[in-house]
Design a protein around this motif. Structure first.
Motif, short mmCIF file in Angstrom:
data_model
loop_
_atom_site.label_atom_id
_atom_site.label_comp_id
_atom_site.label_asym_id
_atom_site.label_seq_id
_atom_site.Cartn_x
_atom_site.Cartn_y
_atom_site.Cartn_z
N GLN A 1 14.24 -26.83 -34.96
CA GLN A 1 15.03 -27.96 -34.50
C GLN A 1 16.28 -28.13 -35.36
OE1 GLN A 1 11.19 -30.70 -33.07
NE2 GLN A 1 12.70 -31.55 -34.47
N LEU A 2 17.35 -28.57 -34.73
CA LEU A 2 18.54 -28.93 -35.48
C LEU A 2 18.27 -30.19 -36.29
CD1 LEU A 2 21.46 -28.41 -32.92
CD2 LEU A 2 20.33 -26.73 -34.37
N THR A 3 18.97 -30.33 -37.39
CA THR A 3 18.85 -31.56 -38.19
C THR A 3 19.27 -32.77 -37.36
OG1 THR A 3 21.11 -31.53 -39.05
CG2 THR A 3 19.45 -30.25 -40.26
N THR A 4 18.79 -33.92 -37.73
CA THR A 4 19.15 -35.16 -37.04
C THR A 4 20.26 -35.91 -37.77
OG1 THR A 4 17.38 -36.33 -38.21
CG2 THR A 4 16.85 -35.39 -36.04
N SER A 5 21.02 -35.18 -38.58
CA SER A 5 22.03 -35.83 -39.43
C SER A 5 23.34 -36.12 -38.70
CB SER A 5 22.32 -34.93 -40.64
OG SER A 5 22.81 -33.68 -40.21
N GLN A 6 23.47 -35.64 -37.45
CA GLN A 6 24.72 -35.81 -36.72
C GLN A 6 24.50 -36.78 -35.56
OE1 GLN A 6 27.42 -34.37 -37.95
NE2 GLN A 6 26.32 -33.17 -39.46
N PRO A 7 24.81 -38.06 -35.72
CA PRO A 7 24.54 -39.05 -34.66
C PRO A 7 25.26 -38.74 -33.35
CG PRO A 7 25.90 -40.00 -36.40
CD PRO A 7 25.41 -38.69 -36.90
N ASN A 8 26.37 -38.02 -33.39
CA ASN A 8 27.09 -37.67 -32.16
C ASN A 8 26.22 -36.92 -31.17
OD1 ASN A 8 29.26 -38.72 -33.48
ND2 ASN A 8 30.37 -36.80 -33.72
N LEU A 9 25.22 -36.19 -31.68
CA LEU A 9 24.42 -35.31 -30.83
C LEU A 9 23.25 -36.03 -30.18
CD1 LEU A 9 24.37 -32.15 -33.12
CD2 LEU A 9 25.95 -32.71 -31.28
N ASN A 10 23.01 -37.27 -30.56
CA ASN A 10 21.96 -38.04 -29.91
C ASN A 10 22.32 -38.25 -28.44
OD1 ASN A 10 20.55 -40.57 -28.98
ND2 ASN A 10 19.68 -40.42 -31.04
N PRO A 11 21.39 -38.00 -27.52
CA PRO A 11 21.72 -38.15 -26.09
C PRO A 11 22.12 -39.56 -25.69
CG PRO A 11 19.35 -37.84 -26.39
CD PRO A 11 20.00 -37.55 -27.71
N ASN A 12 21.81 -40.54 -26.54
CA ASN A 12 22.24 -41.91 -26.27
C ASN A 12 23.66 -42.18 -26.76
OD1 ASN A 12 19.67 -42.69 -25.19
ND2 ASN A 12 18.89 -42.80 -27.29
N VAL A 13 24.25 -41.17 -27.42
CA VAL A 13 25.59 -41.33 -27.98
C VAL A 13 26.58 -40.35 -27.34
CG1 VAL A 13 26.98 -41.23 -30.11
CG2 VAL A 13 24.64 -42.14 -30.17
N GLY A 14 26.30 -39.05 -27.49
CA GLY A 14 27.19 -38.03 -26.96
C GLY A 14 26.95 -37.78 -25.47
N LEU A 15 28.03 -37.65 -24.71
CA LEU A 15 27.96 -37.37 -23.28
C LEU A 15 28.36 -35.92 -23.03
CD1 LEU A 15 29.79 -40.60 -22.10
CD2 LEU A 15 27.32 -40.19 -22.09
N ILE A 16 27.74 -35.30 -22.04
CA ILE A 16 28.01 -33.90 -21.75
C ILE A 16 29.42 -33.74 -21.19
CG2 ILE A 16 27.38 -31.98 -20.20
CD1 ILE A 16 25.59 -32.27 -22.65
N ASP A 17 30.12 -32.72 -21.67
CA ASP A 17 31.47 -32.43 -21.21
C ASP A 17 31.51 -32.38 -19.68
OD1 ASP A 17 34.28 -31.26 -21.87
OD2 ASP A 17 33.41 -29.87 -20.40
N THR A 18 32.44 -33.10 -19.10
CA THR A 18 32.49 -33.25 -17.65
C THR A 18 32.71 -31.93 -16.94
OG1 THR A 18 33.39 -35.47 -17.95
CG2 THR A 18 33.61 -34.49 -15.77
N LEU A 19 33.63 -31.10 -17.43
CA LEU A 19 33.89 -29.81 -16.79
C LEU A 19 32.69 -28.89 -16.91
CD1 LEU A 19 37.60 -29.14 -17.83
CD2 LEU A 19 36.74 -29.93 -15.62
N LEU A 20 32.00 -28.96 -18.04
CA LEU A 20 30.79 -28.15 -18.20
C LEU A 20 29.75 -28.56 -17.16
CD1 LEU A 20 28.91 -26.18 -19.66
CD2 LEU A 20 28.42 -27.99 -21.33
N TYR A 21 29.53 -29.83 -17.01
CA TYR A 21 28.55 -30.31 -16.04
C TYR A 21 28.94 -29.89 -14.62
CZ TYR A 21 25.69 -33.46 -13.22
OH TYR A 21 24.81 -33.97 -12.30
N GLN A 22 30.21 -29.98 -14.29
CA GLN A 22 30.66 -29.62 -12.95
C GLN A 22 30.54 -28.13 -12.67
OE1 GLN A 22 34.64 -31.22 -12.89
NE2 GLN A 22 33.95 -33.33 -12.47
N SER A 23 30.38 -27.32 -13.71
CA SER A 23 30.26 -25.87 -13.50
C SER A 23 28.89 -25.47 -12.96
CB SER A 23 30.54 -25.13 -14.81
OG SER A 23 29.48 -25.34 -15.76
N TYR A 24 27.90 -26.37 -13.00
CA TYR A 24 26.57 -26.07 -12.45
C TYR A 24 26.60 -26.26 -10.94
CZ TYR A 24 24.76 -26.46 -17.25
OH TYR A 24 24.52 -26.30 -18.59
N LYS A 25 26.24 -25.21 -10.21
CA LYS A 25 26.22 -25.30 -8.75
C LYS A 25 25.04 -26.17 -8.30
CE LYS A 25 28.49 -20.86 -7.93
NZ LYS A 25 28.90 -20.63 -9.33
#
Length: 455
Positions: A277-301
């Protein structure tokens, strides 16, 4: 780094009293406070089974600096200065406790075991348990050094490898040995050497994916050589890894996944080669904080089942990541069969074995899409673009994007990372010196090792 280095008795006593007791029966390790040294085989095994130290300290600094996610303006402003600096690629003077320290703690534990095992050459030649614990320590030392070099060093480039700074290679538990930064060549050669040596001692597969194995070492070598843009060796070790097992999760099999769960992909599933597991030291990566890049999400068919299993809607109309192989909000930092399929496909195409590469890719994608029809491209460039696109979509939030951008830019691509803060646009251009993230200020001051410099 001396604050990490304790004497043998103190480290053993602390460790044996704090080993994790979660993660199913594997982690139900009982403390034995009569063990005051790490001289016994049992104590060495307990040291390597301490998952909180050995498996849950994979560096997440790079993932927090990468572009799989973004922060809303309100979320960004609510973070402290260090977190904002990380998000905006601003050079910052941060101190212990941090991902650098968290990575070198398991390296120190591994060195304790390696140093002890070297005193038992006869047992290393004949006794399976001694051989396994030695191989385990070699793997953990290599894996953590690999995660560190992906984070704090420039991308590996053959013509610059003797000049570019790598990371500190701690190869002994002796605290009196001064720390120094090795070159990139020295760093990568040491990592590869440890992994290759571990192959002589580890079982083909372990009883639990938290424990290293030949399967895991082959996978780590494939990843390492891919990061070097050495496709011959990446394919060699990917092939060796997949000869042991090619079991993929079939996302069409709803019995193996739980679509109704917050985190629908089961922990310790059949695709997991090595669990970390990755460390939990980066709060940005918490799914309640960081949002998935919009263009990345749109690339999924629409027929891509990862769109269903990897993401959940956010109240603001965006999506968060929920496809962790940890079955929790903690980010997966290990190795999976899917990653090795994609390494093999990319390496084949780079080596002009396009048809073979597409066979690996199609076999993988058949387990991710509904009504999948095999892909066939007329040019190498088209095939490579598809593999890289699928790699981005499969390995999202795995701690690999930072390394991927660096190694691809080192090979001549022009990937620029961008952030939007309020009305301002920030960018990180290809091969920017900031891709080698800063070392902790207190470590630099205590050891006089060289800090990364920035243009």
């Amino acid at each position: 780094m001396n604050y990490l280095l304790k004497n043998y008795r103190e480290m053993a006593a602390i460790l044996l009293s704090t080993l994790s007791t979660s993660c199913n029966d594997y982690l139900n390790v009982k403390s034995n406070m009569e063990l005051e040294t790490i001289e016994s085989l049992e104590s060495l095994e307990l040291l390597m089974d301490g998952s909180q130290f050995m498996n849950f300290n994979v560096n997440s600094f790079g993932e927090a600096s990468a572009d799989d996610y973004w922060l809303s303006e309100n979320t960004f402003q609510a973070q402290n200065e260090i977190v904002r600096n990380i998000y905006t690629w601003s050079h910052n003077n941060y101190l212990h406790n941090n991902d650098w320290a968290k990575g070198y703690l398991p390296i120190y534990h591994a060195n304790l075991v390696i140093d002890r095992c070297k005193k038992e050459q006869d047992k290393l030649n004949t006794e399976e348990r001694w051989r396994t614990v030695y191989g385990t320590a070699l793997f953990f030392r290599a894996y953590q050094h690999m995660c560190q070099v992906f984070t704090y060093a420039k991308a590996y480039q053959e013509e610059q490898a003797d000049h570019d700074l790598g990371v500190v290679l701690r190869l002994s538990s002796d605290p009196s040995i001064a720390s120094r930064r090795a070159t990139n060549r020295e760093t990568y050669e040491q990592i590869a050497g440890d992994l290759k040596l571990s192959l002589a001692y580890l079982p083909e597969r372990s009883h639990h994916p938290m424990r290293p194995s030949k399967w895991a070492s082959y996978g780590a070598l494939a990843r390492l050589y891919l990061s070097m843009n050495d496709y011959n060796h990446a394919k060699l070790y990917a092939d060796s890894c997949l000869r042991i097992s090619q079991n993929l999760l079939d996302f069409k099999d709803t019995d193996g996944l739980n679509i109704n769960a917050r985190f629908p992909i089961p922990r310790f599933n059949k695709e997991t080669i090595f669990y970390a597991q990755l460390t939990t030291s980066q709060p940005n990566l918490n799914p309640n904080v960081g949002l998935i890049d919009t263009l990345l999400y749109q690339s999924y068919k629409e027929n891509d089942l990862r769109k269903l299993y990897f993401f959940e809607d956010n109240d603001d109309g965006y999506v968060s990541f929920c496809g962790h192989y940890t079955e929790s909000q903690n980010l997966f930092g290990g190795i999976t069969v899917s990653e090795i399929f994609l390494i093999n496909a990319e390496s084949c195409i780079k080596l002009n074995r396009v048809q073979e590469g597409m066979e690996w890719l199609n076999k993988f994608l058949a387990n991710r899409y509904i009504d999948f029809i095999n892909l066939n491209f007329s040019t190498k460039e088209e095939a490579l673009n598809m593999v890289l696109e699928e790699r981005r979509k499969e390995l999202v939030m795995r701690g690999l994007r930072w390394m991927d951008v660096k190694r691809r830019n080192a090979a001549g691509e022009q990937i620029t990372l961008r952030r939007k803060i309020g009305g301002s646009q920030l960018s990180l251009s290809p091969n920017d010196s900031r891709f080698a993230l800063p070392l902790p200020l207190d470590i630099v001051n205590q050891t006089n090792i060289e800090q990364n410099t920035y243009d």
